[in-house]
Motif scaffolding. Sequence first.
Motif, short mmCIF file in Angstrom:
data_model
loop_
_atom_site.label_atom_id
_atom_site.label_comp_id
_atom_site.label_asym_id
_atom_site.label_seq_id
_atom_site.Cartn_x
_atom_site.Cartn_y
_atom_site.Cartn_z
N VAL A 144 17.57 30.99 37.87
CA VAL A 144 16.55 31.26 37.60
C VAL A 144 16.65 32.30 36.51
N PRO A 145 15.60 32.58 35.76
CA PRO A 145 15.95 33.56 34.37
C PRO A 145 15.69 35.02 35.09
N ALA B 40 10.94 29.18 43.07
CA ALA B 40 10.67 29.81 41.85
C ALA B 40 10.22 28.83 40.90
N ILE B 41 9.06 29.39 39.97
CA ILE B 41 8.62 28.37 39.19
C ILE B 41 9.04 28.87 37.68
N LEU B 42 9.51 28.23 36.87
CA LEU B 42 10.46 28.74 35.79
C LEU B 42 9.42 28.56 34.75
N PRO B 43 9.65 29.60 33.86
CA PRO B 43 8.77 29.47 32.46
C PRO B 43 9.06 28.60 31.47
N PHE C 226 7.86 40.67 42.46
CA PHE C 226 9.09 40.41 43.81
C PHE C 226 10.22 40.59 43.05
N VAL C 227 11.24 41.47 43.35
CA VAL C 227 12.29 42.01 42.47
C VAL C 227 13.58 41.34 43.56
N ALA C 228 14.38 40.60 43.04
CA ALA C 228 15.58 40.07 43.52
C ALA C 228 16.71 40.43 43.04
N VAL D 110 11.32 39.20 39.07
CA VAL D 110 12.30 39.87 38.49
C VAL D 110 13.72 39.78 39.13
N VAL D 111 14.57 39.29 38.30
CA VAL D 111 16.05 39.03 38.87
C VAL D 111 16.81 40.08 38.08
N ILE D 112 17.46 40.97 38.75
CA ILE D 112 18.25 41.96 38.43
C ILE D 112 19.77 41.47 38.71
N ASP D 113 20.45 41.03 37.52
CA ASP D 113 21.72 40.37 37.60
C ASP D 113 22.85 41.43 37.85
N VAL D 114 23.63 41.38 38.90
CA VAL D 114 24.80 42.37 38.94
C VAL D 114 25.95 41.48 39.54
N HIS D 115 25.99 40.31 39.52
CA HIS D 115 26.94 39.34 39.87
C HIS D 115 28.57 39.58 39.43
N GLU D 116 28.30 40.03 37.99
CA GLU D 116 29.79 40.37 37.36
C GLU D 116 30.46 41.79 38.11
#
Length: 279
Positions: A250-251, A276-279, A161-163, A125-131
């Motif tokens: 990664v998604p 990571a292994i992408l879908p 695993f949460v990144a 799980v990737v939680i994107d807060v880069h902006e």
Amino acid sequence: MGKIGRSISAAVLVTCIFLITAPYCMAAGGISLEDAWNVIKEKKFVDLTHAFEPGIPHWKGFPDEKLETLYWYEPGVGKLGAGFYAQAFTHVGQWGTHVDPPAHFVKGLRTVDQIDVKEMILPLVVIDVHEAVAKNPDYTLSMDDIKNWEKNHGQIPEGAFVAMRTDWSKRWPGMDAMQNKDANGIAHYPGWSMETLKYLYENCKITASGHETTDTDPGVATSKDDYSLETYILKSNHYQIELLTHLDKVPEAGALVVASFPKPKGGSGFPARVFAILP
């Protein structure tokens, strides 16, 4: 394929991988582990690991790595001889992209060698807060960030695993850039929050978490030697990975992560190889 379809496919694949005690994954219609591997090997792999070397960004209290060439192909270079290539690495366990086991902060809890290998391949799980981080380097992950992720992708899966993606790793390998200190010596870099960590570990029951910075806690906290967030994770007998990279490749959902590392007896930490292994 839509978001729901991708989520179902990822869930089926994860189920097949983890049911290693059964010859077939019946929930997937009789797909074997060999079938699962044939799917996985065709997927894109993304390395989430920085190569380590002397001089890389690290926690302020650690000495730099020392690297020696003990043997070299020809005479005159290796400290001990010639004929092959062998090096000696001297560094703290928390060097480069690394694993922090519970024992890193809490006496009596699990050391690196006691982390089960089943905890090393997980839904990512990737939680994107880069902006948000680009506007505010002191940004900390919020419940709104998590709820937005769940609105788009569904409930955060148990055991994940949460990144946290901040794109802070783009500052690598500059130590000053990673620390981002002001004139008063206060570091300014993003971090987690206690509210989100408790939700992820206690409600969602995730296995581990990771980030791109040198610390779990934001820089304004670590500048005061406040490591309460990292203490919370490790005290709950979970591990974490620090100094991840390439989370922008990664998604947010649907991928798998492999977080692997050596097995030092009683180890307090060690460089990790994460991908990571992408879908």
